[in-house]
Design a protein around this motif. Sequence first.
Motif, mmCIF file in Angstrom:
data_model
loop_
_atom_site.group_PDB
_atom_site.id
_atom_site.type_symbol
_atom_site.label_atom_id
_atom_site.label_comp_id
_atom_site.label_asym_id
_atom_site.label_seq_id
_atom_site.Cartn_x
_atom_site.Cartn_y
_atom_site.Cartn_z
ATOM 1 N N LEU A 84 -18.198 55.231 79.137
ATOM 2 C CA LEU A 84 -16.946 55.278 80.153
ATOM 3 C C LEU A 84 -17.064 54.375 81.342
ATOM 4 C CD1 LEU A 84 -14.670 57.027 81.109
ATOM 5 C CD2 LEU A 84 -16.418 58.379 82.552
ATOM 6 N N LEU A 85 -18.348 53.955 81.855
ATOM 7 C CA LEU A 85 -18.508 53.224 82.954
ATOM 8 C C LEU A 85 -18.061 51.703 82.376
ATOM 9 C CD1 LEU A 85 -19.570 53.198 85.774
ATOM 10 C CD2 LEU A 85 -21.765 52.329 84.874
ATOM 11 N N LEU A 86 -18.401 51.419 81.156
ATOM 12 C CA LEU A 86 -18.038 50.068 80.696
ATOM 13 C C LEU A 86 -16.508 49.944 80.523
ATOM 14 C CD1 LEU A 86 -20.772 49.240 78.319
ATOM 15 C CD2 LEU A 86 -20.555 48.189 80.429
ATOM 16 N N VAL A 87 -16.032 50.745 80.311
ATOM 17 C CA VAL A 87 -14.499 50.794 80.012
ATOM 18 C C VAL A 87 -14.011 50.600 81.332
ATOM 19 C CG1 VAL A 87 -12.338 52.163 79.282
ATOM 20 C CG2 VAL A 87 -14.558 52.043 77.845
ATOM 21 N N CYS A 88 -14.275 51.304 82.524
ATOM 22 C CA CYS A 88 -13.604 51.450 83.542
ATOM 23 C C CYS A 88 -13.971 50.090 84.457
ATOM 24 C CB CYS A 88 -14.319 52.410 84.574
ATOM 25 S SG CYS A 88 -13.585 54.246 83.902
ATOM 26 N N VAL A 89 -15.212 49.413 84.093
ATOM 27 C CA VAL A 89 -15.512 48.081 84.717
ATOM 28 C C VAL A 89 -14.464 47.089 84.125
ATOM 29 C CG1 VAL A 89 -17.027 46.256 84.641
ATOM 30 C CG2 VAL A 89 -18.000 48.305 85.110
ATOM 31 N N PHE A 90 -13.906 47.238 82.969
ATOM 32 C CA PHE A 90 -12.996 46.399 82.471
ATOM 33 C C PHE A 90 -11.748 46.441 83.013
ATOM 34 C CE2 PHE A 90 -9.717 45.314 79.078
ATOM 35 C CZ PHE A 90 -9.821 44.031 78.897
ATOM 36 N N ILE A 91 -11.226 47.711 83.075
ATOM 37 C CA ILE A 91 -10.292 48.180 83.813
ATOM 38 C C ILE A 91 -9.919 47.953 85.355
ATOM 39 C CG2 ILE A 91 -8.537 50.377 84.271
ATOM 40 C CD1 ILE A 91 -9.495 51.691 81.530
ATOM 41 N N SER A 92 -11.071 48.109 85.832
ATOM 42 C CA SER A 92 -11.161 47.614 87.355
ATOM 43 C C SER A 92 -10.947 46.161 87.464
ATOM 44 C CB SER A 92 -12.674 48.028 87.696
ATOM 45 O OG SER A 92 -12.954 49.448 87.720
ATOM 46 N N ALA A 93 -11.506 45.479 86.719
ATOM 47 C CA ALA A 93 -11.242 43.954 86.797
ATOM 48 C C ALA A 93 -9.757 43.529 86.765
ATOM 49 C CB ALA A 93 -12.255 43.249 85.667
ATOM 50 N N ILE A 94 -9.185 44.204 85.537
ATOM 51 C CA ILE A 94 -8.043 43.915 85.379
ATOM 52 C C ILE A 94 -6.782 44.433 86.656
ATOM 53 C CG2 ILE A 94 -5.720 44.651 84.168
ATOM 54 C CD1 ILE A 94 -7.489 44.706 81.561
ATOM 55 N N VAL A 95 -7.277 45.652 87.475
ATOM 56 C CA VAL A 95 -6.649 46.095 88.402
ATOM 57 C C VAL A 95 -6.718 45.088 89.539
ATOM 58 C CG1 VAL A 95 -6.650 47.897 90.087
ATOM 59 C CG2 VAL A 95 -6.886 48.518 87.650
ATOM 60 N N GLY A 96 -8.066 44.541 89.844
ATOM 61 C CA GLY A 96 -8.147 43.715 90.784
ATOM 62 C C GLY A 96 -7.557 42.486 90.769
ATOM 63 N N LEU A 97 -7.459 41.953 89.598
ATOM 64 C CA LEU A 97 -6.754 40.764 89.173
ATOM 65 C C LEU A 97 -5.151 40.868 89.552
ATOM 66 C CD1 LEU A 97 -8.363 39.287 86.121
ATOM 67 C CD2 LEU A 97 -8.550 38.349 88.237
ATOM 68 N N VAL A 98 -4.624 42.007 89.006
ATOM 69 C CA VAL A 98 -2.957 42.256 89.226
ATOM 70 C C VAL A 98 -2.812 42.399 90.669
ATOM 71 C CG1 VAL A 98 -1.369 44.119 88.860
ATOM 72 C CG2 VAL A 98 -2.829 43.443 86.988
ATOM 73 N N ILE A 99 -3.766 43.056 91.299
ATOM 74 C CA ILE A 99 -3.443 43.144 92.976
ATOM 75 C C ILE A 99 -3.338 41.956 93.664
ATOM 76 C CG2 ILE A 99 -4.281 44.253 95.099
ATOM 77 C CD1 ILE A 99 -5.290 46.957 93.398
ATOM 78 N N GLU A 100 -4.323 41.337 93.163
ATOM 79 C CA GLU A 100 -4.618 39.863 93.906
ATOM 80 C C GLU A 100 -3.046 38.978 93.732
ATOM 81 O OE1 GLU A 100 -5.004 35.861 94.669
ATOM 82 O OE2 GLU A 100 -4.748 36.856 92.458
ATOM 83 N N ARG A 101 -2.875 39.091 92.200
ATOM 84 C CA ARG A 101 -1.553 38.310 91.904
ATOM 85 C C ARG A 101 -0.325 38.686 92.459
ATOM 86 N NH1 ARG A 101 1.318 34.978 91.779
ATOM 87 N NH2 ARG A 101 1.933 33.652 90.097
ATOM 88 N N VAL A 102 -0.019 40.097 92.723
ATOM 89 C CA VAL A 102 1.200 40.617 92.989
ATOM 90 C C VAL A 102 1.318 40.643 94.458
ATOM 91 C CG1 VAL A 102 2.624 42.551 92.531
ATOM 92 C CG2 VAL A 102 1.321 41.717 90.759
ATOM 93 N N PHE A 103 0.230 40.997 95.026
ATOM 94 C CA PHE A 103 0.167 41.368 96.512
ATOM 95 C C PHE A 103 -0.278 40.515 97.320
ATOM 96 C CE2 PHE A 103 0.460 45.727 94.285
ATOM 97 C CZ PHE A 103 1.929 46.106 94.723
#
Length: 310
Positions: A84-103
Amino acid sequence: DVERSRGLGDVYKRQAKGKNVDYFILLTVSGIAIGVIYGLIGMGYALIFKATSVVNFAHGEIMMLISYMAFSIASSWTLPFWGLLLVCVFISAIVGLVIERVFIRPMLGQDVFSTVMVTIGLAVMIRAVVVLIWGADPLLLPTDIGDSGVEFGLVFLYTSQLYAIGLLAFCVLGMWVFLRFSRMGVAMRATAARETTALLMGINVTHVYAIAWAIAAVIAGISGVLLGTIYGLGPDLWTQGLRAFPAVILGGLDSVFGAAISGILIGVLENLSEGYIGQGLKEISGFLVILVVLMIRPYGLFGTPEIERV
């Protein structure tokens, strides 16, 4: 359920109170247990500031969002804690990249205050989205480690708390290696030192910013999974990010490792102040530290003092 991890600790506190040494040890160890999570959260704050000179006031909300995503994943698929932690690490990286790109990226070139206001607006939006999707009721993050733990004399530490200690040490070591030896880490340090010079040297500053936000989101995701496992989930989980902010001020806004160490100090201070002085001080003791540090050493214990030559 959300309070389950505090119950046994309260029993031990009642047994130990009156035995000064035992009571002090109990308060200190339980303070370290929450302090390591403060340290993890603080590392995310410090990394963003070090790379972009912006205080991300949505960091606690990003942590809460990822912890609720972890709840949905754990409820849909049977995964061990580390899976679960590894999956969340992958999702977290995507969330961070999306936030940086959009906002964040559209704010490049704008003054810092405007970017900070964007993070505040983002924080409010994430809180609303979490309640809209998952509701306002407390939830329990289902993991295979459950209530298991280890007892050391008077002190009982849950397995998730022991994992938190190990993950903080791993993240500190990993960040040291990354910033010290990797090309991107060196570029990030150069950008933090002087952005204009970094641009002239051919460093892709926007790429550095994106990586910084992705790594900070990964650290926030790890913190969120740990908090959800230990304390459960609720719409006020973002306040843990706010309570970790004094660790960043104490360690120094530009010191990733200082934030990790100061998180433990803040956690211990909170427990000791509540245990010896009175109920309610736990919530404000960290912010009292902010007032003192800003007056005496505004760049923190491990921060870099700013020197202006005129």
